[in-house]
Scaffold this motif. Structure first.
Motif, mmCIF file in Angstrom:
data_model
loop_
_atom_site.group_PDB
_atom_site.id
_atom_site.type_symbol
_atom_site.label_atom_id
_atom_site.label_comp_id
_atom_site.label_asym_id
_atom_site.label_seq_id
_atom_site.Cartn_x
_atom_site.Cartn_y
_atom_site.Cartn_z
ATOM 1 N N GLN A 1 -9.550 2.490 6.147
ATOM 2 C CA GLN A 1 -8.182 2.146 6.542
ATOM 3 C C GLN A 1 -7.633 3.166 7.529
ATOM 4 O O GLN A 1 -6.965 2.809 8.510
ATOM 5 C CB GLN A 1 -7.282 2.074 5.314
ATOM 6 N N ASN B 1 -6.683 2.280 11.408
ATOM 7 C CA ASN B 1 -5.318 2.496 11.912
ATOM 8 C C ASN B 1 -5.317 3.304 13.208
ATOM 9 O O ASN B 1 -4.600 2.983 14.156
ATOM 10 C CB ASN B 1 -4.459 3.203 10.861
ATOM 11 N N ASN C 1 0.822 -1.212 0.000
ATOM 12 C CA ASN C 1 0.000 0.000 0.000
ATOM 13 C C ASN C 1 0.853 1.258 0.000
ATOM 14 O O ASN C 1 0.547 2.239 -0.687
ATOM 15 C CB ASN C 1 -0.934 -0.001 1.215
#
Length: 372
Positions: free
Chosen positions: A253, A257, A192
């Motif tokens: 995401q 996180n 990523n």
């Protein structure tokens, strides 16, 4: 008639010791006083800064005059390094002096008594970083398939598909499976990062309900939080939050996180803790914040919080798992989506990480890949 200033013998000895030490290190270093006068400098610094002045002549000179061929550097010295406010400040500038042109990065360690400047040649850093990113992308891609296959085999063995296992054998397989899952997560993060840094990641905005997205992430993390004697509290906004054109996979995401970090670095099982997640609507943006009462980020290391592979010393003492990539990925995604990310933290009291997103949404970007 004024008498000449007499320097304490001990102070003079320390100055000489510091000057001698400068010439033994590979780094380019300059020490200046609160008036920007050079107190100590090594030849490495003069070479890097394209100066044809000797070390002896440089001592006592105003560093801004010595670096007149780099105007932005002089401005950095005046505005940042002479502030006398303790901290670290960084700057990148172009030089075009007697020995050629280049790009230099400087980090100033500022105190009331002056500033120590550390210089680094970053002229070819862009090309080097690109090669590193390409290698990481290739290596991660090659590792992903065999790691996934290994996981399938371990899971089959663990579930007894091949034959019955003893508890001791199952415990070995459980540990192997956990290690495998951590490796797969690391590989995904590296993939990523390479896609985000090379701008090869597709950004596909669609009307996204951030309230619902955050609720889903919070619900998923509650079992993990409960195991750590931690409660996640989602403080919903009073008014209506409109749907915003964002890439939901990317936004998810970021929230994952931040929430997982807050739970992971909470105070632990022996002391109850809380994580507060907030969503707020402003005139032109929304702000999402995640507050914990965990270990916090030491003040002297806060400038590195969003760097790749950064993990603070107090986190290592906790023996908490992590790769130091989560915040870096979050920063890349938020900035790619047109937002900002920042944090406030105090060691042993906790941190609040926040990010903003424009109500007008983010732009579509055609890429080669989606999130791994």
């Amino acid at each position: 008639m004024s008498m000449p200033t007499r320097i304490n013998p001990r102070t003079k000895a320390l100055q000489n010791l510091f000057a001698a030490a400068l010439h033994t290190v590979e780094d380019a270093v300059v020490a200046i006083d609160p008036r920007a006068t050079i107190m100590s400098v090594n030849q490495q610094a003069l070479d890097l800064l394209n100066s044809d002045v000797s070390v002896k002549r440089a001592i006592g000179a105003d560093i801004r005059k010595l670096m007149s061929h780099a105007p932005s550097f002089a401005s950095f010295i005046t505005k940042k390094c002479l502030s006398r406010k303790r901290g670290i400040s960084e700057h990148v500038f172009d030089i075009d002096g007697a020995r050629g042109a280049g790009v230099v990065s400087v980090q100033g360690h500022i105190s009331p008594d002056g500033c120590v400047l550390l210089f680094e040649d970053v002229t070819n850093a862009g090309e080097t970083d690109k090669l590193k990113t390409e290698f990481v992308s290739m290596a991660s891609h090659q590792l992903r398939t065999p790691l996934t296959a290994i996981r399938w085999y371990i899971e089959e063995l663990y579930e007894g598909e091949i034959g019955a296992l003893t508890q001791e054998q199952k415990e070995y397989l459980r540990q192997a499976l956990e290690s495998n899952i951590r490796m797969i997560k690391l590989v995904k993060n590296l993939l990523n990062i390479s896609r985000l840094e090379d701008q090869r990641l597709t950004v596909n905005p669609e009307p996204t309900d951030m309230l619902r997205l955050i609720e889903d992430v919070v619900s998923e993390h509650r079992p993990l939080a409960k195991a750590k004697n931690c409660e996640i509290i989602f403080e919903k906004p009073g008014g209506r939050i409109p749907k915003i054109r964002l890439d939901p996979a990317l936004m998810r995401q970021v929230v994952v996180n931040l929430v997982s970090n807050a739970v992971k670095y909470s105070t632990g099982i022996n002391k109850p803790s809380e994580v507060h997640v907030r969503l707020e609507k402003r005139p032109v943006e929304i702000i999402v914040s995640v507050q914990d009462s965990g270990v916090g980020v030491p003040k002297g290391l806060q400038h590195r919080a969003f760097q790749k592979f950064f993990r603070a010393d107090n986190v290592f003492k906790m023996q908490a798992e992590g790769t130091g990539l989560g915040l870096y990925i979050a920063k890349l995604i938020v900035e790619t989506s047109g937002g900002r990310i920042w944090f406030d933290s105090e060691e042993n009291k906790g941190s609040t990480f926040s990010f903003s997103l424009p109500l007008k949404g983010s732009r579509y970007r055609k890429g080669e890949r989606t999130l791994a």
